[in-house]
Design a protein around this motif. Structure first.
Motif, PDB file in Angstrom:
ATOM      1  N   GLY A 107     -19.718 -62.023 -37.861  1.00 59.16           N
ATOM      2  CA  GLY A 107     -20.368 -60.868 -37.263  1.00 59.16           C
ATOM      3  C   GLY A 107     -20.929 -61.116 -35.871  1.00 59.16           C
ATOM      4  O   GLY A 107     -21.362 -60.169 -35.204  1.00 59.16           O
ATOM      5  N   LEU A 108     -20.929 -62.365 -35.411  1.00 59.07           N
ATOM      6  CA  LEU A 108     -21.439 -62.638 -34.069  1.00 59.07           C
ATOM      7  C   LEU A 108     -20.475 -62.102 -33.014  1.00 59.07           C
ATOM      8  O   LEU A 108     -19.260 -62.090 -33.200  1.00 59.07           O
ATOM      9  N   ASP A 109     -21.039 -61.620 -31.903  1.00 58.77           N
ATOM     10  CA  ASP A 109     -20.233 -61.165 -30.779  1.00 58.77           C
ATOM     11  C   ASP A 109     -19.608 -62.372 -30.100  1.00 58.77           C
ATOM     12  O   ASP A 109     -20.236 -63.425 -29.996  1.00 58.77           O
ATOM     13  N   VAL A 110     -18.377 -62.207 -29.645  1.00 61.40           N
ATOM     14  CA  VAL A 110     -17.668 -63.286 -28.963  1.00 61.40           C
ATOM     15  C   VAL A 110     -17.511 -62.895 -27.499  1.00 61.40           C
ATOM     16  O   VAL A 110     -17.024 -61.810 -27.185  1.00 61.40           O
ATOM     17  N   VAL A 111     -17.941 -63.808 -26.619  1.00 60.50           N
ATOM     18  CA  VAL A 111     -17.800 -63.597 -25.181  1.00 60.50           C
ATOM     19  C   VAL A 111     -17.082 -64.794 -24.579  1.00 60.50           C
ATOM     20  O   VAL A 111     -17.118 -65.893 -25.117  1.00 60.50           O
ATOM     21  N   ILE A 112     -16.432 -64.539 -23.446  1.00 60.82           N
ATOM     22  CA  ILE A 112     -15.788 -65.610 -22.684  1.00 60.82           C
ATOM     23  C   ILE A 112     -16.864 -66.222 -21.786  1.00 60.82           C
ATOM     24  O   ILE A 112     -17.873 -65.584 -21.484  1.00 60.82           O
ATOM     25  N   THR A 113     -16.638 -67.422 -21.314  1.00 61.64           N
ATOM     26  CA  THR A 113     -17.632 -68.110 -20.490  1.00 61.64           C
ATOM     27  C   THR A 113     -18.037 -67.303 -19.255  1.00 61.64           C
ATOM     28  O   THR A 113     -19.131 -67.497 -18.734  1.00 61.64           O
ATOM     29  N   ASP A 114     -17.212 -66.362 -18.793  1.00 65.33           N
ATOM     30  CA  ASP A 114     -17.603 -65.528 -17.645  1.00 65.33           C
ATOM     31  C   ASP A 114     -18.420 -64.306 -18.077  1.00 65.33           C
ATOM     32  O   ASP A 114     -18.783 -63.474 -17.262  1.00 65.33           O
ATOM     33  N   LYS A 164     -15.518 -59.783 -32.167  1.00 67.46           N
ATOM     34  CA  LYS A 164     -16.482 -60.299 -33.143  1.00 67.46           C
ATOM     35  C   LYS A 164     -15.817 -61.337 -34.033  1.00 67.46           C
ATOM     36  O   LYS A 164     -14.638 -61.244 -34.327  1.00 67.46           O
ATOM     37  N   VAL A 165     -16.621 -62.291 -34.485  1.00 66.45           N
ATOM     38  CA  VAL A 165     -16.148 -63.259 -35.474  1.00 66.45           C
ATOM     39  C   VAL A 165     -16.067 -62.520 -36.807  1.00 66.45           C
ATOM     40  O   VAL A 165     -17.055 -61.942 -37.268  1.00 66.45           O
ATOM     41  N   VAL A 166     -14.882 -62.525 -37.429  1.00 65.66           N
ATOM     42  CA  VAL A 166     -14.712 -61.823 -38.703  1.00 65.66           C
ATOM     43  C   VAL A 166     -14.482 -62.771 -39.870  1.00 65.66           C
ATOM     44  O   VAL A 166     -14.570 -62.373 -41.032  1.00 65.66           O
ATOM     45  N   ALA A 167     -14.164 -64.042 -39.559  1.00 62.08           N
ATOM     46  CA  ALA A 167     -13.952 -65.002 -40.645  1.00 62.08           C
ATOM     47  C   ALA A 167     -14.101 -66.413 -40.105  1.00 62.08           C
ATOM     48  O   ALA A 167     -13.899 -66.676 -38.918  1.00 62.08           O
ATOM     49  N   PHE A 168     -14.456 -67.302 -41.012  1.00 59.65           N
ATOM     50  CA  PHE A 168     -14.491 -68.729 -40.733  1.00 59.65           C
ATOM     51  C   PHE A 168     -13.404 -69.334 -41.604  1.00 59.65           C
ATOM     52  O   PHE A 168     -13.446 -69.201 -42.823  1.00 59.65           O
ATOM     53  N   VAL A 169     -12.418 -69.954 -40.989  1.00 58.86           N
ATOM     54  CA  VAL A 169     -11.265 -70.487 -41.708  1.00 58.86           C
ATOM     55  C   VAL A 169     -11.382 -72.005 -41.753  1.00 58.86           C
ATOM     56  O   VAL A 169     -11.365 -72.666 -40.709  1.00 58.86           O
ATOM     57  N   GLU A 170     -11.535 -72.545 -42.965  1.00 57.27           N
ATOM     58  CA  GLU A 170     -11.623 -73.991 -43.109  1.00 57.27           C
ATOM     59  C   GLU A 170     -10.227 -74.583 -43.047  1.00 57.27           C
ATOM     60  O   GLU A 170      -9.301 -74.084 -43.670  1.00 57.27           O
ATOM     61  N   GLY A 171     -10.078 -75.648 -42.276  1.00 57.06           N
ATOM     62  CA  GLY A 171      -8.784 -76.291 -42.132  1.00 57.06           C
ATOM     63  C   GLY A 171      -8.871 -77.773 -42.422  1.00 57.06           C
ATOM     64  O   GLY A 171      -9.957 -78.353 -42.428  1.00 57.06           O
ATOM     65  N   HIS A 172      -7.730 -78.379 -42.670  1.00 50.39           N
ATOM     66  CA  HIS A 172      -7.689 -79.817 -42.941  1.00 50.39           C
ATOM     67  C   HIS A 172      -8.044 -80.615 -41.690  1.00 50.39           C
ATOM     68  O   HIS A 172      -8.831 -81.549 -41.743  1.00 50.39           O
ATOM     69  N   ALA A 173      -7.464 -80.249 -40.562  1.00 48.22           N
ATOM     70  CA  ALA A 173      -7.705 -80.983 -39.329  1.00 48.22           C
ATOM     71  C   ALA A 173      -8.925 -80.445 -38.583  1.00 48.22           C
ATOM     72  O   ALA A 173      -9.684 -81.205 -38.002  1.00 48.22           O
TER      73      ALA A 173
END
Length: 169
Positions: free
Chosen positions: A104-111, A117-126
């Motif tokens: 749910g956090l807003d996503v902005v570029i460094t500028d 928005k972040v809609v999911a956190f995907v766990e990965g092996h690497a």
């Protein structure tokens, strides 16, 4: 993942193990002490499940709960989720986040431009990844590594990403 008001999954009860009421538990926490004898979890019928014995296993642990000292009693617990209150999670250090805090956090570029928005956190092996949805409904994933996600500010509810070429397009 859970919201800040929902209970947090720390273990999933599987099949019985042995004849004395032990069950296999798939551990979903980074705090194995959470299952020490005396630990209390909400049970499937509203009763408390109190751990009275813990044994290590090849994959996960074996637990036995007070009042569940037969294989048949253990079988009644199969599939039950062991959960905790969010307030009982361990304290995180600087730069650490619970995955559900990022949803749910807003996503902005460094500028400073808004991306979505972040809609999911995907766990990965690497590596883990953030799934981001744009206002147009497009979705893309960003590896959750410092070089690509240099800032997470829970107070301002923003995640800043370093939009290298090809990351968003």
């Amino acid at each position: 993942m859970s919201s800040s008001t929902e209970r947090i999954l720390v273990g999933l009860i599987g099949k019985p193990f042995g004849l004395e009421g032990h069950v296999t538990v798939r551990v979903e926490t980074d705090d194995p002490e959470r299952f020490a004898p005396g630990a209390i979890f909400p049970g499937p019928d509203g009763e408390d499940l109190v751990v009275d014995d813990v044994r290590t296993a090849d994959k996960g642990i074996h637990l036995r709960f007070e009042g569940h000292h037969t294989r048949g009693a253990a079988e009644t617990l199969r599939g039950h989720e062991l959960t905790i209150d969010p307030a009982d999670r361990r304290h995180l250090g600087e730069g650490e986040f619970w995955p559900d805090q990022l949803i749910g956090l807003d996503v902005v570029i460094t500028d400073g431009r808004s991306v979505g928005k972040v809609v999911a956190f995907v766990e990965g092996h690497a590596q883990d990844r953030l799934e981001i949805a744009t206002a147009a409904g497009d979705r893309f994933e960003v590896p959750f590594v410092y070089d690509l996600v240099p800032f997470v500010d829970l107070e301002s509810e923003t995640v800043t990403i370093n939009a290298i070429p090809g990351l968003i397009d």
